[in-house]
Design an enzyme around this catalytic site. Sequence first.
Site, mmCIF file in Angstrom:
data_model
loop_
_atom_site.group_PDB
_atom_site.id
_atom_site.type_symbol
_atom_site.label_atom_id
_atom_site.label_comp_id
_atom_site.label_asym_id
_atom_site.label_seq_id
_atom_site.Cartn_x
_atom_site.Cartn_y
_atom_site.Cartn_z
ATOM 1 N N LYS A 1 13.265 38.711 31.693
ATOM 2 C CA LYS A 1 13.194 39.914 32.523
ATOM 3 C C LYS A 1 12.479 39.568 33.820
ATOM 4 O O LYS A 1 11.282 39.750 33.955
ATOM 5 C CB LYS A 1 12.469 41.027 31.772
ATOM 6 C CG LYS A 1 13.334 41.610 30.657
ATOM 7 C CD LYS A 1 12.558 42.225 29.548
ATOM 8 C CE LYS A 1 13.457 42.682 28.428
ATOM 9 N NZ LYS A 1 13.387 41.854 27.237
ATOM 10 N N HIS B 1 16.412 36.857 26.625
ATOM 11 C CA HIS B 1 15.516 38.014 26.644
ATOM 12 C C HIS B 1 14.748 38.103 27.963
ATOM 13 O O HIS B 1 13.876 38.952 28.130
ATOM 14 C CB HIS B 1 14.543 37.797 25.464
ATOM 15 C CG HIS B 1 13.926 38.997 24.887
ATOM 16 N ND1 HIS B 1 12.583 39.093 24.660
ATOM 17 C CD2 HIS B 1 14.453 40.154 24.465
ATOM 18 C CE1 HIS B 1 12.310 40.249 24.115
ATOM 19 N NE2 HIS B 1 13.422 40.916 23.993
ATOM 20 N N LYS C 1 4.249 42.896 26.743
ATOM 21 C CA LYS C 1 3.877 41.693 26.011
ATOM 22 C C LYS C 1 2.798 41.009 26.845
ATOM 23 O O LYS C 1 3.093 40.380 27.857
ATOM 24 C CB LYS C 1 5.075 40.753 25.838
ATOM 25 C CG LYS C 1 6.246 41.371 25.058
ATOM 26 C CD LYS C 1 7.349 41.821 25.972
ATOM 27 C CE LYS C 1 8.603 42.273 25.248
ATOM 28 N NZ LYS C 1 8.473 43.317 24.249
ATOM 29 N N HIS D 1 6.163 48.460 25.077
ATOM 30 C CA HIS D 1 7.103 47.339 25.178
ATOM 31 C C HIS D 1 6.452 46.149 25.887
ATOM 32 O O HIS D 1 7.037 45.077 26.007
ATOM 33 C CB HIS D 1 8.353 47.812 25.932
ATOM 34 C CG HIS D 1 9.547 46.942 25.755
ATOM 35 N ND1 HIS D 1 9.997 46.101 26.741
ATOM 36 C CD2 HIS D 1 10.387 46.763 24.709
ATOM 37 C CE1 HIS D 1 11.063 45.460 26.296
ATOM 38 N NE2 HIS D 1 11.324 45.836 25.079
ATOM 39 N N ASP E 1 14.286 36.015 48.307
ATOM 40 C CA ASP E 1 13.841 35.015 49.274
ATOM 41 C C ASP E 1 12.346 35.113 49.567
ATOM 42 O O ASP E 1 11.774 34.204 50.140
ATOM 43 C CB ASP E 1 14.652 35.122 50.576
ATOM 44 C CG ASP E 1 14.810 36.563 51.011
ATOM 45 O OD1 ASP E 1 15.730 37.228 50.500
ATOM 46 O OD2 ASP E 1 13.993 37.042 51.804
ATOM 47 N N ASP F 1 -10.571 35.840 26.981
ATOM 48 C CA ASP F 1 -11.887 35.850 27.644
ATOM 49 C C ASP F 1 -11.861 36.587 28.986
ATOM 50 O O ASP F 1 -12.682 36.304 29.868
ATOM 51 C CB ASP F 1 -12.391 34.414 27.903
ATOM 52 C CG ASP F 1 -12.558 33.613 26.621
ATOM 53 O OD1 ASP F 1 -12.645 34.239 25.545
ATOM 54 O OD2 ASP F 1 -12.583 32.366 26.707
HETATM 55 C C1 LIG Z 1 15.892 45.632 25.740
HETATM 56 O O1 LIG Z 1 14.969 44.693 25.291
HETATM 57 C C2 LIG Z 1 14.644 44.740 23.927
HETATM 58 C C3 LIG Z 1 13.665 43.701 23.633
HETATM 59 O O2 LIG Z 1 12.785 43.431 24.678
HETATM 60 C C4 LIG Z 1 15.869 44.647 23.083
HETATM 61 O O3 LIG Z 1 15.599 44.549 21.723
HETATM 62 C C5 LIG Z 1 16.735 45.841 23.407
HETATM 63 O O4 LIG Z 1 17.855 45.895 22.590
HETATM 64 C C6 LIG Z 1 17.097 45.727 24.857
HETATM 65 N N1 LIG Z 1 18.131 46.627 25.297
HETATM 66 C C7 LIG Z 1 18.062 47.918 25.475
HETATM 67 C C8 LIG Z 1 19.300 48.557 25.997
HETATM 68 O O5 LIG Z 1 17.071 48.574 25.254
#
Ligand SMILES: *[C@@H]1O[C@H](CO)[C@@H](O)[C@H](O)[C@H]1NC(C)=O
Length: 482
Positions: free
Chosen positions: A414, A412, A200, A198, A419, A205
């Site tokens: 994450k 999307h 990315k 998962h 602080d 270089d």
């Molecule tokens: C988590 O993230 C992915 C993409 O990064 C998404 O497609 C997926 O549905 C998300 N949710 C869960 C519960 O896995």
Amino acid sequence: MWDQSGFMLRGDADDPLTNSKWGAQGWCRPSCIPITVILILIVLVVLLPLLDHAGDKHSSNSTFGNDPGSTCMDSCKINLVESIPIGLVYANNSVQHRSTYDSWMELIASAQSSIEIAALYWTMRRQDVYPDDSAKEGEDVFEALLEAGRDRGLRLRFAQNVPSQLTPNDDTEYLAKKANAQVRSLDFPRLLGAGVLHTKLWIIDRTHIYVGSANMDWRSLTQVKELGLVAINCSCLANDIAKIFDVYWKISEDGKIPAVWPDSLATKTNVSNPMNFTLGGNKYKAFIASSPPPMSPRGRTNDLDAILHCIDKAEKFIYISVMDFFPLTIYTPKTKYWPIIDDALRSAAIEHKVHVKLLISWWKHSLPSADYFLKSLAVLTKSYRNVKIEAKRFIVPTNPILDKIPYIRVNHNKYMVTDSVAYIGTSNWSGDYFISTAGIGMVFEDVGNKNEESIRQQLEEIFHRDWNSQYAHPLNETYVDR
Ligand SMILES: *[C@@H]1O[C@H](CO)[C@@H](O)[C@H](O)[C@H]1NC(C)=O
Ligand SMILES: *[C@@H]1O[C@H](CO)[C@@H](O)[C@H](O)[C@H]1NC(C)=O
Ligand SMILES: *[C@@H]1O[C@H](CO)[C@@H](O)[C@H](O)[C@H]1NC(C)=O
Ligand SMILES: *[C@@H]1O[C@H](CO)[C@@H](O)[C@H](O)[C@H]1NC(C)=O
Ligand SMILES: *[C@@H]1O[C@H](CO)[C@@H](O)[C@H](O)[C@H]1NC(C)=O
Ligand SMILES: *[C@@H]1O[C@H](CO)[C@@H](O)[C@H](O)[C@H]1NC(C)=O
């Protein structure tokens, strides 16, 4: 600074050499000469190594596990980058960052020898998904990669999840044929019984990197809201993260997780021994974490431990923006309760009175159960004095025409900002992602408290922008009526 000045201050008061009563008033008895000599020796023995160290500190601001005092981060630049979906408009003068698209194009253009990418799947062209003009940016990136391998002779290496209908690889097959790309895939069900790659990650270089939420998908450039980090000219950071790429590369070649990892994949920097460096006047401690644990060679901090570390360290606030948050494993055959992060947030709120805000995404594919878990956190607010946990849903606006394009119009992101730290990751927050799925978390901690426009500060501003925007909705609303 540090102990050295403390030592010298304390030293000054008692130091026989600087004490005005010494010698001048004729207090020196016969025994005082040997004592003086011994004292001088002691002072020299104690002070010299400190002075020596101070010299090191001056010659460079950075310390790294393998390379103390190196200059590998001296021209490093780190920027947050975002994809803001078409039609998602913030108030004027809101914070704005460079686009994922621009930074990817710049990364490809700057490459001189290699481009390495780890990704779940590749759908960079409209033909891979749906014929919409907003695929243009993805197609540009695809063309640039093709050119890099075919015309510029750069070494392309792509690690991807094992292809399936949901995670296709037509693009990498094409790049393998036309641009001499080496492509390898990881089959998590075979390796670990479950999970996916998962991560990315881009490495150029072994000097520049991208890490973030954006997939190798044209929709990640124009139709899905993404957040990532680009580091340019940061070879120490890039070399450490390249060890994670090398782990994927090795596993995909061997077809299994090795019983013993080679030393070359071990890291010296981690949560207890972070890299130290200064960028733009801001001092940082940083480390790179990885999941799942079976894919961590010696020294590597697990992504979950990185998250718990950030939560435990917070003193004032914890702001979290992740697509999905569940105190469960949802991909196991039987749903299991997995309260590790949830518990840490409750402790932070109850024991340390840390103000917690969760900005979780909603889209038409969201599981309805998420609201119950979010409410069970938020309901603790005011249970005791200064306990405050808030949750909202971020909804990217859409319309019936856009809704024809599959899997778009969602936040999307994450990340987490507190602080003291910025945490930028690639995983949703449910147990599965930390047990069997590969992801990366990068932690940048502010050192000192005068950091203006530090990475942490910039991330906090992004969080405030989104939390206070018209796209953040209280729980309990009927989300379908957007
Ligand atoms: C988590 O993230 C992915 C993409 O990064 C998404 O497609 C997926 O549905 C998300 N949710 C869960 C519960 O896995
Ligand atoms: C150390 O950082 C300061 C600014 O914080 C900078 O002026 C100086 O040039 C840096 N030293 C080195 C060797 O990079
Ligand atoms: C960075 O500094 C901390 C002390 O603040 C130290 O514990 C750590 O070992 C240093 N990291 C490296 C890689 O030298
Ligand atoms: C931003 O400013 C421009 C003109 O300055 C205006 O046309 C636009 O509507 C404003 N956008 C928002 C979201 O306020
Ligand atoms: C990176 O370093 C190279 C060589 O030192 C320099 O030419 C280039 O301008 C730097 N890039 C950035 C974005 O600072
Ligand atoms: C972190 O790095 C230090 C120094 O390289 C090492 O001694 C320690 O064992 C590492 N921690 C973990 C959890 O691997």
